[in-house]
Scaffold this motif. Sequence first.
Motif, short mmCIF file in Angstrom:
data_model
loop_
_atom_site.label_atom_id
_atom_site.label_comp_id
_atom_site.label_asym_id
_atom_site.label_seq_id
_atom_site.Cartn_x
_atom_site.Cartn_y
_atom_site.Cartn_z
N CYS A 113 -8.85 8.62 22.77
CA CYS A 113 -7.90 9.37 22.77
C CYS A 113 -6.99 9.05 24.14
O CYS A 113 -6.40 9.48 23.95
CB CYS A 113 -7.95 10.81 22.01
SG CYS A 113 -6.86 11.54 20.75
N SER A 118 -3.60 9.34 22.81
CA SER A 118 -2.45 10.23 22.38
C SER A 118 -2.18 10.95 22.81
O SER A 118 -3.19 11.73 23.71
CB SER A 118 -2.81 10.09 20.66
OG SER A 118 -2.64 8.92 19.70
N SER A 159 -4.00 13.23 27.15
CA SER A 159 -3.06 12.05 27.04
C SER A 159 -3.87 10.57 27.90
O SER A 159 -4.38 10.98 28.76
CB SER A 159 -1.72 11.70 27.38
OG SER A 159 -2.08 11.77 28.66
N ALA A 180 -5.45 10.35 15.80
CA ALA A 180 -4.25 10.09 16.27
C ALA A 180 -4.22 8.83 16.74
O ALA A 180 -3.12 8.08 16.49
CB ALA A 180 -3.77 11.18 17.52
N ASP A 181 -5.28 8.10 17.39
CA ASP A 181 -5.26 6.61 17.63
C ASP A 181 -4.82 6.05 15.87
O ASP A 181 -4.86 5.36 16.43
CB ASP A 181 -6.00 6.50 19.04
CG ASP A 181 -5.62 6.88 19.97
OD1 ASP A 181 -4.61 7.52 20.59
OD2 ASP A 181 -6.91 7.24 20.68
N SER A 189 -2.10 5.37 14.74
CA SER A 189 -0.75 5.19 14.92
C SER A 189 -0.91 3.56 15.03
O SER A 189 -0.18 2.12 16.05
CB SER A 189 -0.95 4.93 16.74
OG SER A 189 -1.61 4.97 17.27
#
Length: 416
Positions: A150, A152, A166, A188-189, A192
């Motif tokens: 992760c 993000s 992060s 989240a990754d 994006s």
Amino acid sequence: MKGSHALTALIIAWFAVLGCTHAVTLEVREGNSTCIKAEFSASFSITYNTSTSVETVQVPLPDSAEVDAGSSSCGDGGGGLLWLVAVFGPGHTLGMSFSTNGSLYSVANLTLQYNLSDASVFPGANSSGVVSVVSISVGISAKVNTTYRCLSVATFDVGGATVTFSDMRMEAYMPGDDLSSTESVCMADQASTTAPPSTTTAAPPPPPPVPTAAVQPNQGWYSVNNTNGTNCLLAQMGLQFNISVFSVSQNKTVREIVNLDPGLTNTSGTCTDSRATLVLMQERNTVLNFTFTLNSTKYHLSGISLTANWPGMTDPFSVTNNNLDFLRSSLGRSYMCNAEQMLVVSPDFSLNTFKLQVQPFGVTTSQFATAEECQMDQDQMLIPIIVGAALAGLVLIVLIAYLIGRKRSHAGYQTI
């Protein structure tokens, strides 16, 4: 101005003493074997009291942080609980415990320990000693024999403090000494990452159909207690998850609507003067976390996180949003909304509530305080009032017209 300069100087001194905020690498070993390896950057937001005010400091995890060999553990080697504990500065620690069900591993607890006696970080603190806070679930999980990735930024509430990660890569229950080349990527990754272009000329598939609404969920009763055993948070509500997940069998994104069953749900949480959390866990495959924040005399639902691992999912579903503003009410009162509400947490997840009443602060008994009703309930009450008033007005108009007509009729037959 002088005070702000002094605080800035103290923060700079903290960075100088503890190092920069680059990613750290931490490894828990037993003999010649590695059971946990983690690479990440982290920082902590901690609120503390001085004699005159409430202060908040931002504390980085320095690259000088080290694994505490005495507290870290590879368990019994049979799939039991694993512990990674990092120490930094005078009495500060960050800990993660890991559990597994054989196919997935997850962070079962996230703990933070900070030393208020450290004046370089907590100047003017009106208390001393070590404070320990814990979060029961943070929604970090991955398949066994894969690396959790992760990159993000992800922020988690830990007993009133917040921990921000992060650039995270880590693995527990490792079969070897290096992180697996196969990765379980956080939501989240995935959101994006730009999808690769299609190599086919076929028309794009139609959008996924909106599923038929599930049966309205049962209303559950939930409460959180203080350390002295008295209630500090009360909630009753029916809850329904509305999430979008990728289906391998259908090769497309589908929408799932799932009710939370109160009879299969365990409750936990924490309460402080300005923050309260309610954690609902259903059969170890669904963890829902509410965070309420109190600002002066008003409170609101500021954060929701969900971790779900339901049948048919290729990867666990995990989402966190700590920038919400729902269920706003006043200290000393409860918030009530009988109407169905949709709390949008992310593009892939919304939470539907039914017959909700909650009070996260100012609880003095085992009963809710006077309720402040949501606008939808007020509107629903207003509709029958308007309809009733309109009907009453119509009846009055008919009655007046009848009386006028009768009077005119009598006037046409006067006695001679």
